[in-house]
Design an enzyme around this catalytic site. Structure first.
Site, PDB file in Angstrom:
ATOM      1  N   HIS A  65      14.487 -78.343  22.399  1.00  9.91           N
ATOM      2  CA  HIS A  65      15.848 -78.887  22.555  1.00  9.91           C
ATOM      3  C   HIS A  65      16.456 -79.261  21.207  1.00  9.91           C
ATOM      4  CE1 HIS A  65      16.130 -79.435  26.995  1.00  9.91           C
ATOM      5  NE2 HIS A  65      14.809 -79.477  26.910  1.00  9.91           N
TER       6      HIS A  65
ATOM      7  N   GLU B 214      19.537 -79.750  20.570  1.00 10.71           N
ATOM      8  CA  GLU B 214      20.650 -80.697  20.782  1.00 10.71           C
ATOM      9  C   GLU B 214      20.183 -82.139  20.862  1.00 10.71           C
ATOM     10  OE1 GLU B 214      19.048 -80.365  24.895  1.00 10.71           O
ATOM     11  OE2 GLU B 214      19.245 -79.017  23.167  1.00 10.71           O
TER      12      GLU B 214
ATOM     13  N   CYS C 147      15.504 -74.319  26.823  1.00  5.41           N
ATOM     14  CA  CYS C 147      14.502 -74.800  27.777  1.00  5.41           C
ATOM     15  C   CYS C 147      14.409 -73.853  28.985  1.00  5.41           C
ATOM     16  CB  CYS C 147      14.822 -76.241  28.186  1.00  5.41           C
ATOM     17  SG  CYS C 147      13.449 -77.076  29.023  1.00  5.41           S
TER      18      CYS C 147
END
Length: 383
Positions: A245, A247, A135
């Protein structure tokens, strides 16, 4: 998650620096880092070292050595003065006011965090330290390498792709087209496109020259990039930025291990693999420096310059003898002369060696007789 065993002779896990961000809690600033990132780093065998976002820390970054990797993730907008093209008109004040209203939690500029993260990104570029930017981290990497950003995607691109959903942070997804023959394409089983989670209103405008795109959103915005000349995890090379993202791409909110795609985990796995390889190279370089220092201390500058390397047995013998720089040089010369003599003897035939042995025995008897005669002679009188 179970921590993967790290096969390091030093039994010390590699260190990954992660810069915190801050928020206001009970009228005081609190530093934090998203736990998903930390968990994925630890689960693959590295130790996250949190760099606090506090004033002055940017000038103390060398105190965090050794640095084996850097992960930058999340945060407020990057200061436009760090990348804005002065030859092009910027957004109007009316546009900026509207952006600040719509993205109130992200548009506050944190110059201290910018300074810390840009310093770390440039350090990684200079020293080939493995780097992963997620990001905001990808935006920092692009700016550090000379690229630029869109201050606001909606205003400057006029996109129909929804890159942020404040009401649906975890579950929000949009399409991303993967570029063939890139790490992302490989990690995500060579799929043409995937659905990614994103949370940003800024993005890469001009990609720095050294980077190659790995993924695009439907509106053409770059969702991932890397440096192909700095990608070889087995050799400790990794330089990459992802706007989305991985994760947070989990099958259900709060799930620990179930990801949308196995490739989400591969991002961190390959990054830590590079970090581990980089640490091993550093340890090898350190050991080499120690050996060269030992050679110099025992054998003098001449041996060091000639790249003479002492064996372990020679090192131990020198230590046992308490050798100084001077007598260690003598010792090494004697050892060298003895080796040369031995090589010369090995070249002689058995017959020649037998003749030499007879000669030396004869000379030994003659010398012995001469010594006896000398001892039996009366001492000369002074009269």
């Amino acid at each position: 998650m179970v921590v993967v065993a790290n096969d390091l002779s030093s039994s010390t896990f590699p260190r990954v620096l992660v810069v915190s961000r801050r928020t206001l809690r009970k009228n005081k600033f609190v530093d934090f880092v998203g736990e998903y990132h930390l968990d994925l780093i630890v689960s693959h065998g590295a130790v996250p070292v949190i760099v606090p976002r506090v004033s002055g820390i940017h000038s103390m970054l060398r105190s965090f050595e050794p640095i084996h990797g850097v992960l930058l993730c999340e945060g407020e907008d990057v200061d436009p003065s760090l990348y804005a093209d002065k030859d092009l008109p910027g957004l109007s004040q009316e546009d900026m006011d509207e952006i600040r209203t719509l993205h109130a939690s992200d548009t506050t500029i944190d110059r201290e965090k910018d300074s810390i993260e840009l310093s770390l990104a440039k350090l990684c570029l200079e020293r080939n330290i493995p780097f992963l930017g997620i990001c905001r981290g990808s935006q920092i990497l692009n700016v550090a390498a000379g690229g630029t950003l869109y201050q606001d995607i909606d205003k400057e691109v006029g996109t129909s792709t929804k890159h942020i959903d404040y009401n649906n942070y975890d579950e929000h997804r949009h399409e991303a087209r993967l570029v063939e023959e890139t790490p992302l394409h490989k990690w995500f089983d060579e799929m043409d496109q995937i659905m990614v989670n994103s949370y940003h209103h800024q993005g890469v405008k001009r990609l720095a020259e050294r980077f190659v795109p790995m993924a695009y959103a439907p509106d053409g915005l770059i969702e991932g990039f890397y440096d192909p000349n700095r990608y070889d995890p087995e050799e400790g090379q990794f330089l990459m930025g992802l706007q989305f993202h991985p994760e947070r791409m989990r099958l259900s909110s709060g799930s620990d291990d179930e990801f949308d795609y196995p490739g989400c985990v591969s991002v961190y796995k390959e990054f830590v693999k590079a970090v581990t390889a980089f640490q091993k190279k550093q340890l090898s370089a350190t050991e080499m420096v120690k050996k060269k220092t030992l050679v110099k201390s025992f054998s003098g500058a001449e041996l060091s310059e000639a790249n003479t390397v002492l064996s372990k047995q020679q090192e131990n013998r020198l230590k046992q003898m308490g050798a100084t720089v001077r007598n260690s040089c003598v010792y090494m010369k004697r050892m060298k002369r003895k080796e040369e003599q031995q090589r010369a003897m090995d070249k002689l035939s058995a017959e020649r060696l037998s003749d030499l042995l007879s000669f030396h025995r004869m000379m030994a008897r003659l010398c012995s007789d001469a010594i006896k005669r000398k001892l039996l002679e009366p001492e000369d009188s002074d009269h």
